[in-house]
Motif scaffolding. Structure first.
Motif, PDB file in Angstrom:
ATOM      1  N   ILE A  67      37.365  48.089  41.688  1.00  0.00           N
ATOM      2  CA  ILE A  67      37.386  46.591  41.336  1.00  0.00           C
ATOM      3  C   ILE A  67      38.258  45.973  42.625  1.00  0.00           C
ATOM      4  CG2 ILE A  67      37.185  46.710  38.999  1.00  0.00           C
ATOM      5  CD1 ILE A  67      39.997  46.353  38.549  1.00  0.00           C
ATOM      6  N   GLU A  68      38.135  44.641  42.661  1.00  0.00           N
ATOM      7  CA  GLU A  68      39.079  43.828  43.623  1.00  0.00           C
ATOM      8  C   GLU A  68      40.093  43.295  42.807  1.00  0.00           C
ATOM      9  OE1 GLU A  68      36.458  40.841  44.981  1.00  0.00           O
ATOM     10  OE2 GLU A  68      35.050  42.424  45.940  1.00  0.00           O
ATOM     11  N   GLU A  69      41.156  43.606  43.384  1.00  0.00           N
ATOM     12  CA  GLU A  69      42.476  42.908  42.891  1.00  0.00           C
ATOM     13  C   GLU A  69      43.284  42.077  44.073  1.00  0.00           C
ATOM     14  OE1 GLU A  69      44.265  42.996  39.653  1.00  0.00           O
ATOM     15  OE2 GLU A  69      42.053  43.202  39.114  1.00  0.00           O
ATOM     16  N   PRO A  70      44.182  41.102  43.695  1.00  0.00           N
ATOM     17  CA  PRO A  70      44.736  40.379  44.778  1.00  0.00           C
ATOM     18  C   PRO A  70      45.678  41.151  45.570  1.00  0.00           C
ATOM     19  CG  PRO A  70      45.397  39.619  42.787  1.00  0.00           C
ATOM     20  CD  PRO A  70      44.339  40.526  42.563  1.00  0.00           C
ATOM     21  N   SER A  71      46.341  42.120  44.899  1.00  0.00           N
ATOM     22  CA  SER A  71      47.556  43.117  45.645  1.00  0.00           C
ATOM     23  C   SER A  71      46.887  43.866  46.489  1.00  0.00           C
ATOM     24  CB  SER A  71      48.420  43.439  44.700  1.00  0.00           C
ATOM     25  OG  SER A  71      47.997  44.082  43.838  1.00  0.00           O
ATOM     26  N   ASP A  72      47.811  44.597  47.283  1.00  0.00           N
ATOM     27  CA  ASP A  72      47.258  45.872  48.331  1.00  0.00           C
ATOM     28  C   ASP A  72      47.079  46.866  47.481  1.00  0.00           C
ATOM     29  OD1 ASP A  72      47.398  44.305  50.542  1.00  0.00           O
ATOM     30  OD2 ASP A  72      49.450  44.690  51.118  1.00  0.00           O
ATOM     31  N   GLY A  73      46.355  48.016  47.999  1.00  0.00           N
ATOM     32  CA  GLY A  73      45.822  49.126  47.388  1.00  0.00           C
ATOM     33  C   GLY A  73      44.489  49.070  46.788  1.00  0.00           C
ATOM     34  N   ARG A  74      43.941  50.277  46.404  1.00  0.00           N
ATOM     35  CA  ARG A  74      42.622  50.408  45.709  1.00  0.00           C
ATOM     36  C   ARG A  74      42.843  50.360  44.213  1.00  0.00           C
ATOM     37  NH1 ARG A  74      39.080  55.440  47.996  1.00  0.00           N
ATOM     38  NH2 ARG A  74      37.599  54.221  46.954  1.00  0.00           N
ATOM     39  N   TYR A  75      41.847  49.682  43.682  1.00  0.00           N
ATOM     40  CA  TYR A  75      41.968  49.552  42.206  1.00  0.00           C
ATOM     41  C   TYR A  75      40.756  49.861  41.474  1.00  0.00           C
ATOM     42  CZ  TYR A  75      46.520  47.006  42.524  1.00  0.00           C
ATOM     43  OH  TYR A  75      47.869  46.857  42.752  1.00  0.00           O
ATOM     44  N   ASP A  97      31.378  34.177  34.446  1.00  0.00           N
ATOM     45  CA  ASP A  97      32.333  33.320  34.478  1.00  0.00           C
ATOM     46  C   ASP A  97      33.728  34.028  33.886  1.00  0.00           C
ATOM     47  OD1 ASP A  97      30.742  31.339  35.230  1.00  0.00           O
ATOM     48  OD2 ASP A  97      30.113  31.034  33.164  1.00  0.00           O
ATOM     49  N   PRO A  98      34.732  34.260  34.726  1.00  0.00           N
ATOM     50  CA  PRO A  98      35.840  34.759  34.217  1.00  0.00           C
ATOM     51  C   PRO A  98      36.863  33.612  33.428  1.00  0.00           C
ATOM     52  CG  PRO A  98      36.120  34.287  36.470  1.00  0.00           C
ATOM     53  CD  PRO A  98      34.897  33.967  36.365  1.00  0.00           C
ATOM     54  N   ASP A  99      36.600  33.655  32.105  1.00  0.00           N
ATOM     55  CA  ASP A  99      37.155  32.557  31.226  1.00  0.00           C
ATOM     56  C   ASP A  99      38.755  32.895  30.961  1.00  0.00           C
ATOM     57  OD1 ASP A  99      34.480  32.066  31.076  1.00  0.00           O
ATOM     58  OD2 ASP A  99      34.707  32.162  29.007  1.00  0.00           O
ATOM     59  N   VAL A 100      38.797  33.599  30.037  1.00  0.00           N
ATOM     60  CA  VAL A 100      40.155  33.576  29.169  1.00  0.00           C
ATOM     61  C   VAL A 100      41.092  34.623  29.405  1.00  0.00           C
ATOM     62  CG1 VAL A 100      40.358  33.880  26.685  1.00  0.00           C
ATOM     63  CG2 VAL A 100      38.334  33.266  27.267  1.00  0.00           C
ATOM     64  N   VAL A 101      40.976  35.805  29.203  1.00  0.00           N
ATOM     65  CA  VAL A 101      42.210  36.652  29.148  1.00  0.00           C
ATOM     66  C   VAL A 101      42.347  37.288  30.480  1.00  0.00           C
ATOM     67  CG1 VAL A 101      43.399  38.562  28.126  1.00  0.00           C
ATOM     68  CG2 VAL A 101      41.945  36.786  26.833  1.00  0.00           C
ATOM     69  N   ARG A 102      41.601  38.178  30.767  1.00  0.00           N
ATOM     70  CA  ARG A 102      41.730  39.100  32.228  1.00  0.00           C
ATOM     71  C   ARG A 102      40.404  39.039  33.020  1.00  0.00           C
ATOM     72  NH1 ARG A 102      42.397  41.501  36.288  1.00  0.00           N
ATOM     73  NH2 ARG A 102      43.726  43.406  36.353  1.00  0.00           N
ATOM     74  N   SER A 103      40.484  38.608  34.097  1.00  0.00           N
ATOM     75  CA  SER A 103      39.414  38.585  35.060  1.00  0.00           C
ATOM     76  C   SER A 103      39.229  39.812  35.999  1.00  0.00           C
ATOM     77  CB  SER A 103      39.379  37.445  36.013  1.00  0.00           C
ATOM     78  OG  SER A 103      38.305  37.777  37.025  1.00  0.00           O
ATOM     79  N   VAL A 104      38.273  40.516  35.944  1.00  0.00           N
ATOM     80  CA  VAL A 104      38.062  41.732  36.591  1.00  0.00           C
ATOM     81  C   VAL A 104      36.724  41.756  37.573  1.00  0.00           C
ATOM     82  CG1 VAL A 104      37.691  44.307  36.562  1.00  0.00           C
ATOM     83  CG2 VAL A 104      39.258  43.086  35.022  1.00  0.00           C
ATOM     84  N   THR A 105      36.778  41.685  38.873  1.00  0.00           N
ATOM     85  CA  THR A 105      35.737  41.637  39.728  1.00  0.00           C
ATOM     86  C   THR A 105      35.358  43.025  40.211  1.00  0.00           C
ATOM     87  OG1 THR A 105      36.519  39.410  40.144  1.00  0.00           O
ATOM     88  CG2 THR A 105      34.898  40.505  41.594  1.00  0.00           C
ATOM     89  N   ALA A 106      34.113  43.490  39.840  1.00  0.00           N
ATOM     90  CA  ALA A 106      33.548  44.601  40.449  1.00  0.00           C
ATOM     91  C   ALA A 106      33.336  44.396  41.891  1.00  0.00           C
ATOM     92  CB  ALA A 106      32.519  45.207  39.733  1.00  0.00           C
ATOM     93  N   ILE A 107      33.071  45.540  42.507  1.00  0.00           N
ATOM     94  CA  ILE A 107      32.824  45.499  43.917  1.00  0.00           C
ATOM     95  C   ILE A 107      31.521  45.467  44.112  1.00  0.00           C
ATOM     96  CG2 ILE A 107      34.840  46.747  44.712  1.00  0.00           C
ATOM     97  CD1 ILE A 107      33.067  49.158  45.224  1.00  0.00           C
ATOM     98  N   SER A 108      30.510  45.688  43.308  1.00  0.00           N
ATOM     99  CA  SER A 108      29.069  45.562  43.484  1.00  0.00           C
ATOM    100  C   SER A 108      28.646  45.344  41.991  1.00  0.00           C
ATOM    101  CB  SER A 108      28.495  46.756  43.984  1.00  0.00           C
ATOM    102  OG  SER A 108      28.640  47.933  43.146  1.00  0.00           O
ATOM    103  N   CYS A 109      27.252  44.935  42.135  1.00  0.00           N
ATOM    104  CA  CYS A 109      26.593  44.533  40.830  1.00  0.00           C
ATOM    105  C   CYS A 109      26.053  45.582  40.249  1.00  0.00           C
ATOM    106  CB  CYS A 109      25.473  43.702  41.390  1.00  0.00           C
ATOM    107  SG  CYS A 109      24.411  43.069  39.647  1.00  0.00           S
ATOM    108  N   SER A 110      25.786  46.664  40.998  1.00  0.00           N
ATOM    109  CA  SER A 110      25.508  48.009  40.327  1.00  0.00           C
ATOM    110  C   SER A 110      26.574  48.516  39.532  1.00  0.00           C
ATOM    111  CB  SER A 110      24.789  48.925  41.112  1.00  0.00           C
ATOM    112  OG  SER A 110      25.641  49.219  42.274  1.00  0.00           O
ATOM    113  N   ALA A 111      27.824  48.342  40.186  1.00  0.00           N
ATOM    114  CA  ALA A 111      29.123  48.913  39.549  1.00  0.00           C
ATOM    115  C   ALA A 111      29.395  48.231  38.195  1.00  0.00           C
ATOM    116  CB  ALA A 111      30.030  48.996  40.617  1.00  0.00           C
ATOM    117  N   LYS A 112      29.221  47.117  38.337  1.00  0.00           N
ATOM    118  CA  LYS A 112      29.590  46.184  37.040  1.00  0.00           C
ATOM    119  C   LYS A 112      28.414  46.670  35.813  1.00  0.00           C
ATOM    120  CE  LYS A 112      27.726  41.765  36.972  1.00  0.00           C
ATOM    121  NZ  LYS A 112      27.375  40.461  37.175  1.00  0.00           N
ATOM    122  N   TYR A 113      27.339  46.702  36.207  1.00  0.00           N
ATOM    123  CA  TYR A 113      26.238  47.327  35.248  1.00  0.00           C
ATOM    124  C   TYR A 113      26.635  48.671  34.553  1.00  0.00           C
ATOM    125  CZ  TYR A 113      23.374  42.896  34.842  1.00  0.00           C
ATOM    126  OH  TYR A 113      23.324  41.685  34.620  1.00  0.00           O
ATOM    127  N   ALA A 114      27.023  49.373  35.609  1.00  0.00           N
ATOM    128  CA  ALA A 114      27.221  50.658  35.034  1.00  0.00           C
ATOM    129  C   ALA A 114      28.416  50.866  34.411  1.00  0.00           C
ATOM    130  CB  ALA A 114      27.491  51.577  36.517  1.00  0.00           C
TER     131      ALA A 114
END
Length: 178
Positions: free
Chosen positions: A27-35, A97-114
């Motif tokens: 996933i993508e996170e604002p701070s350095d490193g891999r998440y 739409d990242p609404d409410v509590v915690r937004s997590v962004t996958a690096i690809s659409c296939s990863a999100k669906y997996a």
């Protein structure tokens, strides 16, 4: 590469806590490193979601030779859970739409669906409730009677099937009324 990451995370993070890593994505996170977003199942059948940070650190190791006093650099990966919550506590998964509590962004659409496919299956199996999903194409998450649950292969098969139909239709002669 992902199987090596899976084995390493399983060995370092999940096996000591008597858990089994089921699925993970980067996933993508604002701070350095891999998440990574990880889904695991404990021995007591509790399903957990974890945000895992992989921080690369340089360590100096002495060379194996007794004569050589040089130091070589090796990369040691350090995995640390930064957030953990239960799948039972998850009320909504929104694909857009990242609404409410915690937004997590996958690096690809296939990863999100997996990861969503794994969460839906584990929610049905261990939580005995369906997961509330929004802004996802349901045909890519739950298998239909024609398609089996083989993940991204189902998506690719459906796309190829539609493309083949379009090619066949485009090759059909169109009668011209005179």
């Amino acid at each position: 590469m992902s199987s090596l990451l899976r084995e390493e995370m399983q060995r370092v993070l999940f096996r000591p806590g008597k858990q089994r890593l089921v699925e993970f994505i980067e996933i993508e996170e604002p701070s350095d490193g891999r998440y990574f977003l990880c889904v695991s199942v404990a021995k007591n059948k509790v399903v957990q979601l974890s945000i895992v940070r992989c921080q690369m650190s340089q360590t100096a190791i002495k060379s194996g030779s007794k004569r050589s006093h040089t130091k070589r650099s090796s990369i040691q990966e350090c995995y640390r859970r930064t957030e953990v919550w239960s799948l039972q506590d998850l009320t909504l998964v929104d694909g857009r739409d990242p609404d409410v509590v915690r937004s997590v962004t996958a690096i690809s659409c296939s990863a999100k669906y997996a990861i969503v496919r794994a969460m839906v299956a584990l929610s049905d199996q261990y939580c005995q409730r369906s997961l509330n999903l929004r802004n996802f194409d349901w045909t890519y998450i739950k298998p239909t009677s024609f398609y089996s649950n083989r993940g991204d292969c189902v998506v690719l098969t459906q796309i190829c099937f539609y493309a083949f139909n379009l090619v066949c239709l485009s090759m059909c002669p169109v009668p011209l009324d005179s």
